[in-house]
Design a protein around this motif. Structure first.
Motif, PDB file in Angstrom:
ATOM      1  N   LEU A   1       0.816  -1.207   0.000  1.00 25.54           N
ATOM      2  CA  LEU A   1       0.000   0.000   0.000  1.00 25.54           C
ATOM      3  C   LEU A   1       0.853   1.261   0.000  1.00 25.54           C
ATOM      4  O   LEU A   1       0.430   2.298  -0.528  1.00 25.54           O
ATOM      5  N   SER A   2       2.039   1.182   0.563  1.00 26.72           N
ATOM      6  CA  SER A   2       2.905   2.359   0.635  1.00 26.72           C
ATOM      7  C   SER A   2       3.452   2.768  -0.728  1.00 26.72           C
ATOM      8  O   SER A   2       4.034   3.853  -0.866  1.00 26.72           O
ATOM      9  N   ASP A   3       3.269   1.937  -1.743  1.00 23.75           N
ATOM     10  CA  ASP A   3       3.769   2.237  -3.091  1.00 23.75           C
ATOM     11  C   ASP A   3       2.776   3.004  -3.946  1.00 23.75           C
ATOM     12  O   ASP A   3       3.063   3.315  -5.103  1.00 23.75           O
ATOM     13  N   TYR A   4       1.588   3.311  -3.422  1.00 24.35           N
ATOM     14  CA  TYR A   4       0.542   3.939  -4.234  1.00 24.35           C
ATOM     15  C   TYR A   4       0.176   5.329  -3.709  1.00 24.35           C
ATOM     16  O   TYR A   4       0.208   5.572  -2.505  1.00 24.35           O
ATOM     17  N   ASN A   5      -0.152   6.201  -4.651  1.00 25.25           N
ATOM     18  CA  ASN A   5      -0.699   7.517  -4.312  1.00 25.25           C
ATOM     19  C   ASN A   5      -2.201   7.459  -4.539  1.00 25.25           C
ATOM     20  O   ASN A   5      -2.664   7.189  -5.651  1.00 25.25           O
ATOM     21  N   ILE A   6      -2.963   7.702  -3.497  1.00 25.41           N
ATOM     22  CA  ILE A   6      -4.407   7.490  -3.516  1.00 25.41           C
ATOM     23  C   ILE A   6      -5.135   8.820  -3.340  1.00 25.41           C
ATOM     24  O   ILE A   6      -4.778   9.619  -2.470  1.00 25.41           O
ATOM     25  N   ASP A   7      -6.138   9.036  -4.171  1.00 27.90           N
ATOM     26  CA  ASP A   7      -6.917  10.271  -4.074  1.00 27.90           C
ATOM     27  C   ASP A   7      -7.803  10.272  -2.830  1.00 27.90           C
ATOM     28  O   ASP A   7      -7.783  11.222  -2.044  1.00 27.90           O
ATOM     29  N   VAL A   8      -8.594   9.218  -2.673  1.00 20.61           N
ATOM     30  CA  VAL A   8      -9.506   9.114  -1.520  1.00 20.61           C
ATOM     31  C   VAL A   8      -9.463   7.693  -0.973  1.00 20.61           C
ATOM     32  O   VAL A   8      -9.575   6.731  -1.742  1.00 20.61           O
ATOM     33  N   ALA A   9      -9.307   7.558   0.329  1.00 18.97           N
ATOM     34  CA  ALA A   9      -9.371   6.256   0.984  1.00 18.97           C
ATOM     35  C   ALA A   9     -10.689   6.144   1.735  1.00 18.97           C
ATOM     36  O   ALA A   9     -11.079   7.057   2.471  1.00 18.97           O
ATOM     37  N   PHE A  10     -11.375   5.024   1.541  1.00 17.93           N
ATOM     38  CA  PHE A  10     -12.623   4.741   2.246  1.00 17.93           C
ATOM     39  C   PHE A  10     -12.337   3.644   3.263  1.00 17.93           C
ATOM     40  O   PHE A  10     -12.048   2.505   2.884  1.00 17.93           O
ATOM     41  N   LEU A  11     -12.405   4.000   4.538  1.00 13.37           N
ATOM     42  CA  LEU A  11     -12.007   3.088   5.601  1.00 13.37           C
ATOM     43  C   LEU A  11     -13.211   2.570   6.373  1.00 13.37           C
ATOM     44  O   LEU A  11     -14.109   3.342   6.735  1.00 13.37           O
ATOM     45  N   GLY A  12     -13.196   1.283   6.660  1.00  7.39           N
ATOM     46  CA  GLY A  12     -14.128   0.695   7.604  1.00  7.39           C
ATOM     47  C   GLY A  12     -13.394   0.426   8.902  1.00  7.39           C
ATOM     48  O   GLY A  12     -12.277  -0.108   8.886  1.00  7.39           O
ATOM     49  N   VAL A  13     -13.971   0.804  10.034  1.00  6.87           N
ATOM     50  CA  VAL A  13     -13.323   0.634  11.335  1.00  6.87           C
ATOM     51  C   VAL A  13     -14.310   0.028  12.327  1.00  6.87           C
ATOM     52  O   VAL A  13     -15.502  -0.054  12.070  1.00  6.87           O
ATOM     53  N   ASP A  14     -13.789  -0.402  13.471  1.00  7.38           N
ATOM     54  CA  ASP A  14     -14.626  -1.026  14.500  1.00  7.38           C
ATOM     55  C   ASP A  14     -15.083  -0.048  15.569  1.00  7.38           C
ATOM     56  O   ASP A  14     -16.056  -0.315  16.272  1.00  7.38           O
ATOM     57  N   GLY A  15     -14.371   1.056  15.713  1.00  7.27           N
ATOM     58  CA  GLY A  15     -14.733   2.026  16.726  1.00  7.27           C
ATOM     59  C   GLY A  15     -14.371   3.437  16.305  1.00  7.27           C
ATOM     60  O   GLY A  15     -13.369   3.645  15.605  1.00  7.27           O
ATOM     61  N   VAL A  16     -15.200   4.403  16.725  1.00 12.22           N
ATOM     62  CA  VAL A  16     -14.945   5.817  16.455  1.00 12.22           C
ATOM     63  C   VAL A  16     -15.272   6.587  17.727  1.00 12.22           C
ATOM     64  O   VAL A  16     -16.414   6.556  18.201  1.00 12.22           O
ATOM     65  N   ALA A  17     -14.283   7.279  18.283  1.00 10.18           N
ATOM     66  CA  ALA A  17     -14.493   8.037  19.515  1.00 10.18           C
ATOM     67  C   ALA A  17     -13.670   9.323  19.460  1.00 10.18           C
ATOM     68  O   ALA A  17     -12.590   9.338  18.855  1.00 10.18           O
ATOM     69  N   PRO A  18     -14.155  10.398  20.077  1.00  6.52           N
ATOM     70  CA  PRO A  18     -13.440  11.678  19.991  1.00  6.52           C
ATOM     71  C   PRO A  18     -11.989  11.615  20.441  1.00  6.52           C
ATOM     72  O   PRO A  18     -11.107  12.145  19.766  1.00  6.52           O
ATOM     73  N   ASP A  19     -11.728  10.998  21.572  1.00  4.87           N
ATOM     74  CA  ASP A  19     -10.361  10.970  22.102  1.00  4.87           C
ATOM     75  C   ASP A  19      -9.521   9.857  21.493  1.00  4.87           C
ATOM     76  O   ASP A  19      -8.353  10.075  21.160  1.00  4.87           O
ATOM     77  N   ALA A  20     -10.093   8.658  21.345  1.00  6.70           N
ATOM     78  CA  ALA A  20      -9.332   7.508  20.848  1.00  6.70           C
ATOM     79  C   ALA A  20      -9.206   7.506  19.328  1.00  6.70           C
ATOM     80  O   ALA A  20      -8.327   6.827  18.779  1.00  6.70           O
ATOM     81  N   GLY A  21     -10.064   8.238  18.639  1.00  8.22           N
ATOM     82  CA  GLY A  21     -10.027   8.235  17.177  1.00  8.22           C
ATOM     83  C   GLY A  21     -10.652   6.982  16.607  1.00  8.22           C
ATOM     84  O   GLY A  21     -11.568   6.397  17.191  1.00  8.22           O
ATOM     85  N   CYS A  22     -10.147   6.543  15.467  1.00  9.87           N
ATOM     86  CA  CYS A  22     -10.640   5.333  14.802  1.00  9.87           C
ATOM     87  C   CYS A  22      -9.811   4.139  15.264  1.00  9.87           C
ATOM     88  O   CYS A  22      -8.574   4.201  15.281  1.00  9.87           O
ATOM     89  N   THR A  23     -10.489   3.061  15.615  1.00 11.77           N
ATOM     90  CA  THR A  23      -9.808   1.894  16.163  1.00 11.77           C
ATOM     91  C   THR A  23     -10.349   0.609  15.548  1.00 11.77           C
ATOM     92  O   THR A  23     -11.477   0.565  15.061  1.00 11.77           O
ATOM     93  N   ASN A  24      -9.530  -0.448  15.600  1.00 13.62           N
ATOM     94  CA  ASN A  24      -9.905  -1.775  15.104  1.00 13.62           C
ATOM     95  C   ASN A  24      -9.626  -2.829  16.167  1.00 13.62           C
ATOM     96  O   ASN A  24      -8.735  -2.653  17.006  1.00 13.62           O
ATOM     97  N   TYR A  25     -10.346  -3.947  16.103  1.00  9.54           N
ATOM     98  CA  TYR A  25     -10.082  -5.065  16.995  1.00  9.54           C
ATOM     99  C   TYR A  25      -8.721  -5.698  16.706  1.00  9.54           C
ATOM    100  O   TYR A  25      -8.010  -6.114  17.610  1.00  9.54           O
ATOM    101  N   ASP A  26      -8.371  -5.794  15.434  1.00  4.48           N
ATOM    102  CA  ASP A  26      -7.166  -6.505  15.017  1.00  4.48           C
ATOM    103  C   ASP A  26      -5.997  -5.531  14.868  1.00  4.48           C
ATOM    104  O   ASP A  26      -6.021  -4.667  13.995  1.00  4.48           O
ATOM    105  N   PRO A  27      -4.946  -5.637  15.695  1.00  2.00           N
ATOM    106  CA  PRO A  27      -3.815  -4.709  15.588  1.00  2.00           C
ATOM    107  C   PRO A  27      -3.139  -4.743  14.216  1.00  2.00           C
ATOM    108  O   PRO A  27      -2.741  -3.684  13.695  1.00  2.00           O
ATOM    109  N   MET A  28      -3.015  -5.916  13.612  1.00  2.00           N
ATOM    110  CA  MET A  28      -2.385  -5.992  12.298  1.00  2.00           C
ATOM    111  C   MET A  28      -3.268  -5.327  11.243  1.00  2.00           C
ATOM    112  O   MET A  28      -2.773  -4.630  10.352  1.00  2.00           O
ATOM    113  N   GLY A  29      -4.568  -5.537  11.352  1.00  2.00           N
ATOM    114  CA  GLY A  29      -5.478  -4.873  10.431  1.00  2.00           C
ATOM    115  C   GLY A  29      -5.457  -3.366  10.605  1.00  2.00           C
ATOM    116  O   GLY A  29      -5.557  -2.616   9.627  1.00  2.00           O
TER     117      GLY A  29
END
Length: 246
Positions: free
Chosen positions: A154-182
């Motif tokens: 993924l680091s080899d590409y220049n992307i106009d817009v990224a659409f992300l799916g996440v497991d959690g969204v909170a003001p202080d913690a930001g966007c989070t996932n269950y899987d650390p590697m993911g």
């Protein structure tokens, strides 16, 4: 059964009588369901209850797909408005992003960079799209590739817009996932993008999962649904993120 897994994840360790009362079923039913969930390595049965399985990465897609489907489709449809002028987009996995991917079948002259195997396979039905797929370890639960190989790809590409799916969204913690590697792969995609759009239904708002993906200041747009608590929406906007409730 999906709600049982959610209850176990939320509590860390929970007893059978508590689950039986919560879901208004017999303790025998709960025990049978826990047995099936343990076979799928989603929970670990304990004496009198269940805890999170040590091998748990994320809920399988088949558990998530039917949840909040109308809201996810509204979010996905609104996400199409952020395609204008884009030639290269990035997508993670997840049920809401998968709904968004289905809406691209009539598009042309668009390149998609993704680590989601199910999304890549479905998009191949449209020969007018170019699809670039990250390699790496394939997660059976999320149908995503993770690990250093995926991150390097993924680091080899220049992307106009990224659409992300996440497991959690909170003001202080930001966007989070269950899987650390993911979460690391999601972050790699976000960092290569000029604009980041997070797709998260209201059940994800205020939730904090294990591993951080990015701060809310790094998210340009969060698309959620009208059930999201307005107090939390205001806090998210104060972090510098545009929040759209559909």
């Amino acid at each position: 059964m999906n709600q049982i897994v959610g209850a176990v994840l939320e509590a860390g360790n929970i007893e059978v009588p508590t689950l039986a009362e919560r879901f208004a079923v017999s303790e025998a039913t709960i025990r049978r369901d826990l047995e099936l969930l343990e076979e799928q390595r989603l929970v670990t049965r304990t004496r009198g209850g269940a805890s999170t399985n040590a091998a748990f990465n994320d809920l399988p897609l088949n558990y998530k797909t039917a949840q909040d489907l109308p809201e996810k489709r509204r979010i996905a449809e609104h996400a199409l408005t952020y395609l204008d002028g884009s030639r290269v987009i990035g997508m993670t996995g997840g049920t809401t992003v998968s709904e968004f991917a289905r809406m691209l079948m009539g598009r042309e002259q668009l390149s998609i960079v993704t680590n989601a195997l199910n999304i890549a396979t479905s998009l191949l039905a449209n020969p007018a799209l170019r699809v670039f797929v990250a390699g790496g370890e394939a997660r059976a639960s999320s149908q995503e590739t993770v690990g250093p190989t995926a991150e390097a790809f993924l680091s080899d590409y220049n992307i106009d817009v990224a659409f992300l799916g996440v497991d959690g969204v909170a003001p202080d913690a930001g966007c989070t996932n269950y899987d650390p590697m993911g979460a690391r792969v999601n972050r790699a995609l976000q960092q290569r993008s000029r604009k980041t759009v997070v797709l998260a239904d209201a059940t994800k708002i205020s939730k904090v999962a294990l591993a951080p993906v990015c701060t809310m200041a790094e998210v340009d747009v969060l698309i959620t649904d009208s059930r999201a608590p307005q107090a939390v929406v205001r806090q998210l906007r104060q972090q510098g993120c545009d929040v759209v409730c559909v």
